[in-house]
Scaffold this active site. Structure first.
Site, PDB file in Angstrom:
ATOM      1  N   GLU A 186      31.842   5.354 -25.076  1.00  0.00           N
ATOM      2  CA  GLU A 186      31.713   3.895 -24.979  1.00  0.00           C
ATOM      3  C   GLU A 186      30.655   3.378 -25.954  1.00  0.00           C
ATOM      4  OE1 GLU A 186      30.605   2.489 -21.101  1.00  0.00           O
ATOM      5  OE2 GLU A 186      30.736   0.395 -21.691  1.00  0.00           O
ATOM      6  N   ARG A 237      30.589 -19.408 -54.792  1.00  0.00           N
ATOM      7  CA  ARG A 237      29.884 -20.655 -54.506  1.00  0.00           C
ATOM      8  C   ARG A 237      28.751 -20.885 -55.504  1.00  0.00           C
ATOM      9  NH1 ARG A 237      30.462 -25.431 -51.618  1.00  0.00           N
ATOM     10  NH2 ARG A 237      28.402 -26.204 -51.007  1.00  0.00           N
ATOM     11  N   GLN A 272      18.093 -13.730 -56.942  1.00  0.00           N
ATOM     12  CA  GLN A 272      17.694 -12.384 -56.533  1.00  0.00           C
ATOM     13  C   GLN A 272      17.606 -12.270 -55.004  1.00  0.00           C
ATOM     14  OE1 GLN A 272      13.608 -11.023 -57.146  1.00  0.00           O
ATOM     15  NE2 GLN A 272      14.420  -9.219 -58.187  1.00  0.00           N
TER      16      GLN A 272
END
Ligand code: FAD
Length: 387
Positions: free
Chosen positions: A248, A274, A285
């Site tokens: 799990e 963009r 940077q």
């Protein structure tokens, strides 16, 4: 280095084939419908059948119970591929609930329970759920209150469960009940079938994320459950639950870093396209460093988690390592979903933008399947860091 090449370089031919069919499945059957399912707060039953036909539901379950064989690493491979192709955390939680509902039944040694519940679920015909958490609390599993009292050929069950994944649609629920005294030794597992008088879905819960995964509050009032629906020995419920902890936690770790990897890919693509201040976002940077940090977190979690799965498949019980894997996956998801929304700017805050969904979906990972604090406490105990 190319993220995809780095990430996938170690799969076997069979695992590569599994990855390829998982990717096709997501592209053909999931992506065109996912937004609709998110809005509907549920995925269709047909999707379970389709996933079963492609062999996904049986992965890591043995042939003897109707599974496709393979180990935990194959499940890791499958989940990575589904998530990285664009599936959502809710979709994995919902389509793969059998991964938490069935292991105890599959291991129980009862051919009758396997025939009635495991085989049809792995064939995509039934949907199962696992009910441990109660309205009074989920972290403290040893103190559950839902009671099952033996009465001849039946157990009479009274109590309530909450936050149960796939509980609204489930045909049966593997339910943790108290058959004995206080503490973990008094807990047993019972399979409660849909339609049993007194057993009902009291509420479908609405959530921050995992929208296409239905989540239920369940009510049990004098429910007569046949004694043959007891999974394993009476009083062995907690141990059975604990036996599933590694798989799990590894499953949630994979969901975490795969969500993070997907967000990295989306953020990278957005930052390339963009423009702000006359240059692509990638020209900054600070944005590039964000992507590098995302990549580092994804890879650290991925490599570590795969190693834990390998060790588990090799017969070890890497308990502490599974806890670390889960935390690494959770942290990678939290960091990367947040930065991906940030890089997307206002677009990242809009419904319908994929990173917005991952941001909401990922929030559950540090709570469900053991909250961060609870699992760190357990790790401290296992590592001997005690006062
Ligand atoms: C979307 C979703 C799906 C789920 N699916 C299932 C399912 O299918 N089956 C199921 O049985 N359960 C399911 N759960 C329940 C989940 O496992 C529990 O929410 C989780 O175990 C935490 O339990 P709780 O919510 O009762 O929190 P509580 O136990 O009330 O704890 C609340 C918070 O307190 C803090 N805390 C608790 N104990 C400690 C401690 N010892 N030390 C420090 N801090 C602590 C943690 O920050 C924790 O988040 C699901 C939950 C959600 C939200």
């Amino acid at each position: 280095m190319n993220l995809d090449r780095l990430a996938h370089r170690r799969w076997s031919d069979e695992q590569e084939a599994l990855r390829a069919s998982a990717t096709t499945f997501v592209e053909r059957e999931v992506l065109p419908n996912l937004e609709e399912w998110e809005a509907a707060r549920s995925i269709p039953r047909d999707l379970h059948r389709s996933a079963a036909e492609q062999g996904f539901l049986g992965v890591s379950f043995p042939d003897e119970v109707g599974g496709a064989g393979g180990g935990l690493l194959d499940s890791v491979c499958l989940t990575e591929a589904l998530m990285e192709a664009g599936a959502s955390g809710g979709l994995i939680a919902s389509l793969m609930t059998h991964g938490i509902a069935l292991p105890h039944i599959a291991r129980s040694g009862s051919a009758d329970l396997v025939d009635r519940f495991v085989r049809p679920t792995l064939a995509g015909e039934l949907i199962g759920a696992l009910a441990i958490t109660e309205p009074d609390g989920g972290s403290d599993v040893a103190n559950i209150r839902t009671r099952a009292v033996r009465d001849g050929a039946h157990f009479v069950v009274n109590g309530a469960k909450t936050f149960i994944t796939s509980g609204v649609r489930a045909d049966f629920v593997t339910t943790a009940v108290r058959t004995g005294g206080p503490g973990h030794q008094g807990i047993s597992l019972l399979v409660v079938a849909k339609g049993t008088p007194g057993f009902s879905v009291s509420r479908q819960l609405d959530k921050m994320g995992w929208h296409c995964s239905d989540t239920a509050e369940l009510s049990f009032t004098d429910v007569l459950v046949p004694a043959e629906n007891l999974v394993g020995d009476e009083g062995s419920g907690f141990v059975q639950i604990a036996m599933a902890f590694v798989t799990e936690r590894v499953g949630l770790a994979v969901q975490g870093y795969s969500t993070a990897a997907r967000c990295l890919k989306l953020a990278h693509a957005y930052a390339r396209e963009r423009e702000a201040f006359g240059q692509p976002l990638l020209g900054n940077q600070v944005v590039r460093h964000k992507l590098v940090e995302m990549h580092r977190k994804v890879e650290a979690a991925r490599v570590y988690t795969r190693e834990v799965a390998r060790r588990y498949d090799g017969g070890e019980q890497p308990l502490v390592e599974a806890l670390h894997a889960k935390r690494l996956g959770v942290d990678a998801a939290a960091y990367c979903t947040n930065e991906a929304v940030q890089i997307h700017g206002g677009t990242g805050y809009m419904h319908g933008t994929e990173v917005e969904r991952h941001y909401r979906d990922a929030r559950i990972l540090g709570i469900g399947g053991g909250a961060n604090e609870v699992l760190d406490d357990l790790a401290a105990k296992l590592l001997g860091y005690l006062p």
